[in-house]
Motif scaffolding. Structure first.
Motif, PDB file in Angstrom:
ATOM      1  N   PHE A  57      -4.306   6.440  -8.050  1.00 37.82           N
ATOM      2  CA  PHE A  57      -5.331   6.847  -7.078  1.00 37.82           C
ATOM      3  C   PHE A  57      -6.677   7.099  -7.773  1.00 37.82           C
ATOM      4  CE2 PHE A  57      -1.304   7.818  -5.215  1.00 37.82           C
ATOM      5  CZ  PHE A  57      -1.420   7.463  -3.866  1.00 37.82           C
TER       6      PHE A  57
ATOM      7  N   HIS B 106      -2.945  -1.867  -5.521  1.00 39.44           N
ATOM      8  CA  HIS B 106      -3.130  -0.885  -4.468  1.00 39.44           C
ATOM      9  C   HIS B 106      -4.464  -1.093  -3.755  1.00 39.44           C
ATOM     10  CE1 HIS B 106      -2.841   3.675  -3.324  1.00 39.44           C
ATOM     11  NE2 HIS B 106      -2.500   2.879  -2.341  1.00 39.44           N
ATOM     12  N   VAL B 107      -5.509  -1.316  -4.521  1.00 36.69           N
ATOM     13  CA  VAL B 107      -6.840  -1.561  -3.953  1.00 36.69           C
ATOM     14  C   VAL B 107      -6.841  -2.853  -3.151  1.00 36.69           C
ATOM     15  CG1 VAL B 107      -9.253  -2.027  -4.519  1.00 36.69           C
ATOM     16  CG2 VAL B 107      -8.003  -0.263  -5.764  1.00 36.69           C
TER      17      VAL B 107
ATOM     18  N   GLN C  28      -8.571   3.340  -5.759  1.00 39.88           N
ATOM     19  CA  GLN C  28      -8.458   3.191  -4.299  1.00 39.88           C
ATOM     20  C   GLN C  28      -9.319   4.193  -3.524  1.00 39.88           C
ATOM     21  OE1 GLN C  28      -6.668   5.229  -1.920  1.00 39.88           O
ATOM     22  NE2 GLN C  28      -7.216   3.797  -0.260  1.00 39.88           N
TER      23      GLN C  28
ATOM     24  N   ASN D  60       1.495   4.044  -2.911  1.00 31.59           N
ATOM     25  CA  ASN D  60       1.203   5.445  -2.573  1.00 31.59           C
ATOM     26  C   ASN D  60       2.345   6.360  -3.015  1.00 31.59           C
ATOM     27  OD1 ASN D  60      -1.365   5.720  -1.203  1.00 31.59           O
ATOM     28  ND2 ASN D  60      -0.344   7.161   0.148  1.00 31.59           N
TER      29      ASN D  60
ATOM     30  N   PHE E  83       0.830  -1.205   0.000  1.00 25.10           N
ATOM     31  CA  PHE E  83       0.000   0.000   0.000  1.00 25.10           C
ATOM     32  C   PHE E  83       0.870   1.262   0.000  1.00 25.10           C
ATOM     33  CE2 PHE E  83      -2.291   3.376   2.190  1.00 25.10           C
ATOM     34  CZ  PHE E  83      -3.474   3.417   1.476  1.00 25.10           C
TER      35      PHE E  83
ATOM     36  N   TYR F 234      -5.172  -2.414   0.218  1.00 28.09           N
ATOM     37  CA  TYR F 234      -6.032  -1.669   1.142  1.00 28.09           C
ATOM     38  C   TYR F 234      -7.154  -2.551   1.671  1.00 28.09           C
ATOM     39  CZ  TYR F 234      -9.681   1.493   2.724  1.00 28.09           C
ATOM     40  OH  TYR F 234     -10.663   2.094   3.473  1.00 28.09           O
TER      41      TYR F 234
ATOM     42  N   GLU G 156      -2.609  -0.273 -10.014  1.00 26.58           N
ATOM     43  CA  GLU G 156      -3.728   0.359  -9.315  1.00 26.58           C
ATOM     44  C   GLU G 156      -4.604  -0.683  -8.629  1.00 26.58           C
ATOM     45  OE1 GLU G 156      -6.040   3.764  -8.163  1.00 26.58           O
ATOM     46  OE2 GLU G 156      -3.977   3.378  -8.746  1.00 26.58           O
TER      47      GLU G 156
ATOM     48  N   GLU H  32     -12.183   3.055  -0.934  1.00 27.44           N
ATOM     49  CA  GLU H  32     -12.067   3.512   0.452  1.00 27.44           C
ATOM     50  C   GLU H  32     -13.310   4.307   0.866  1.00 27.44           C
ATOM     51  OE1 GLU H  32      -9.181   6.346   3.246  1.00 27.44           O
ATOM     52  OE2 GLU H  32      -8.542   5.769   1.215  1.00 27.44           O
TER      53      GLU H  32
END
Length: 506
Positions: free
Chosen positions: A382, A348-349, A385, A331, A327, A352, A345, A389
């Motif tokens: 981003f 990343h999700v 994510q 970032n 993560f 999280y 990407e 979130e």
């Protein structure tokens, strides 16, 4: 002269013509001289009243000419002595002079009007031509003065102006030379002609009508004439534009004026390009600042969860640490890049959601639906994510289990369509109207995630990007559309993320 230039010019021409007639002598010397001056004055006053020869109807000038000649005959009759001879003279010369001088002035005015119209037509055509050339070269000069952009622009200018060669330089070197003399006027070589050096130093247009004036050091240079113009950006000379001709006779005033207009337009284009680059740099800085933000509560919660797991489930704690590292890595990488591979990407999700799943087991799951042809896609970092979130933090705040987030990504010709849907509590209608455009007054969130995402997509893709939000009591769906940008390698395994893969698996 009076009709063209007004009273002062008419009187001046009348004095010259009257003096010439007076010194010829004869019993009508004074009256003819005086009538010449009077005629110029009267015609000048008529021109002043009629607001310019271009507004005078041509037929009216015929009657003006006849009227002034009639006035001249009356002056002869009034001042010439003896009266009998004057009357006999007027009988002989009056009718033909009145008629044919009227006709002569009428024809002369038609010629003048034709010349003026032709001049206006030429200016209009030159303006149209300059604007068309500027329009064709705009995409290249907006990129700044580079070798590639200058060459493309030079090719267009040469084709549309008919010049034998076009050259573009910066302050030190030739950026592009297209046409005659390309064998020794080579890109990236230092500026060699004295004319160009002079323009770069003084900032004034230079016209060379011979090989000696161009002063090219190459003995076999075929270029005989040139117009060299400075490219001025924000008041500073950034380079030159040069139109070359192999025949000096082809360098006319029309070509010079066209080149001057083009240089001004190109300078404006370069200024616009510089402004756009500064704007993009500013936008990139804002985007990077937004991307670099890390929610401290999420970090503290993740660390506290890992600390607790170290005492109860070391393997799960290790997995949580790996996901936390993924993560943070994404970032930081996202803060340095404008576009990232789609699988980055998605990773990343996944990281999280894996951390959230450890904190709240069974509360929600993640489902992927990745369409064919999206494996090579590049997307803004981003993008997914924050939406996922947002669903976790706000959509499922009243749910203890059964939360579902579905991410669908499909390619639609030249566009990528992203859809993030949840079965959460939805968004109130009055809040939905402003969400993504303005901050929302709320204790649980201000909607800046949606607003930032919209602004980032708009900054990167302009009007080609789109974002819409639909919501009711059954959940929320956010749809994004932006251009499909393909990368050449490292395609993701599309089958790996087919429908049914839950967050945290693997």
């Amino acid at each position: 002269a009076g009709l063209l230039g007004g009273p002062a010019v008419g009187i001046g021409a009348g004095l010259i013509a009257g003096a010439h007639r007076y010194f010829l002598g004869g019993f009508t010397a004074f009256s003819c001289a005086f009538s010449a001056v009077a005629g110029g004055f009267v015609a000048g006053m008529l021109r002043k009243r009629l607001q310019g020869i271009e507004r005078v109807p041509p037929l009216l000038t015929f009657f003006i000419g006849m009227g002034i000649e009639t006035m001249q005959m009356l002056i002869i009759l009034g001042f010439a002595k003896p009266l009998g001879q004057a009357l006999k003279l007027v009988e002989q010369i009056g009718p033909p002079m009145i008629l044919f001088n009227g006709l002569g002035i009428w024809i002369f005015v038609l010629i003048i009007r034709s010349v003026l119209r032709e001049e206006e037509r030429t200016k209009a055509l030159q303006t149209q031509k300059a604007l068309f050339i500027a329009d064709q070269t705009l995409p290249f000069f907006r990129q700044g003065l580079s070798v590639q952009s200058s060459r493309k622009a030079a090719e267009i200018i040469r084709e549309l102006t008919g010049a034998d060669a076009i050259s573009v330089t910066d302050r030190n070197k030739v950026l592009a030379h297209v046409g005659e003399g390309h064998d020794h006027h080579i890109a990236l070589q230092p500026v060699s002609t004295e004319t160009t050096k002079k323009v770069l130093q003084q900032g004034q247009i230079a016209v060379a009508r011979s090989k000696s004036e161009i002063n090219c050091p190459h003995p076999g240079c075929p270029l005989e004439a040139a117009v060299v113009l400075p490219l001025v950006v924000h008041g500073e000379i950034q380079g030159t534009l040069k139109l070359y001709f192999t025949d000096a006779r082809r360098l006319s005033m029309v070509e010079k004026e066209l080149a001057e207009g083009l240089a001004k337009l190109f300078g404006t284009q370069l200024e616009l390009g510089e402004a756009e680059r500064q704007s993009k740099l500013l936008k990139d800085a804002e985007i990077k600042a937004l991307q670099a933000q890390i929610h401290p509560h999420f970090l503290f919660n993740a660390i506290n969860t890992i600390v607790a797991l170290c005492r109860t489930d070391a393997a799960l704690a290790r997995k949580a640490l790996l996901n936390l590292g993924t993560f943070f890595r994404n970032n930081l990488q996202g803060a340095r890049q404008r576009l990232v591979p789609l699988n980055t990407e998605m990773e990343h999700v996944e990281a999280y959601m894996a951390l959230e799943q450890i904190r709240y087991p069974g509360r929600y799951s993640l489902e992927w639906n990745i369409g064919e042809g999206t494996g090579h896609a590049m997307v803004p970092p981003f993008t997914l994510q924050p939406l996922v979130e947002n669903a976790v933090k706000h959509g499922f705040k009243r749910r203890r289990s059964g939360g579902m987030i579905r991410v669908s990504i499909v390619r639609d010709k030249d566009f990528l369509r992203v859809e993030v849907a949840d079965n959460g509590c939805g968004i109130k209608e009055e809040r939905l109207k402003v969400l993504g455009r303005n901050e929302v007054a709320s204790k649980t969130g201000t909607g800046t995630a949606f607003q930032n995402l919209r602004e980032r997509l708009s900054g990167l893709f302009g009007k080609e990007a789109g974002m819409s939000i639909e919501s009711d009591e059954k959940g929320t769906c956010v749809r994004l559309t932006f251009p499909f940008i393909e990368r050449g390698e490292h395609a993701i395994d599309e089958g790996l993320y087919r429908r049914g893969r839950a967050a945290g698996e693997g």
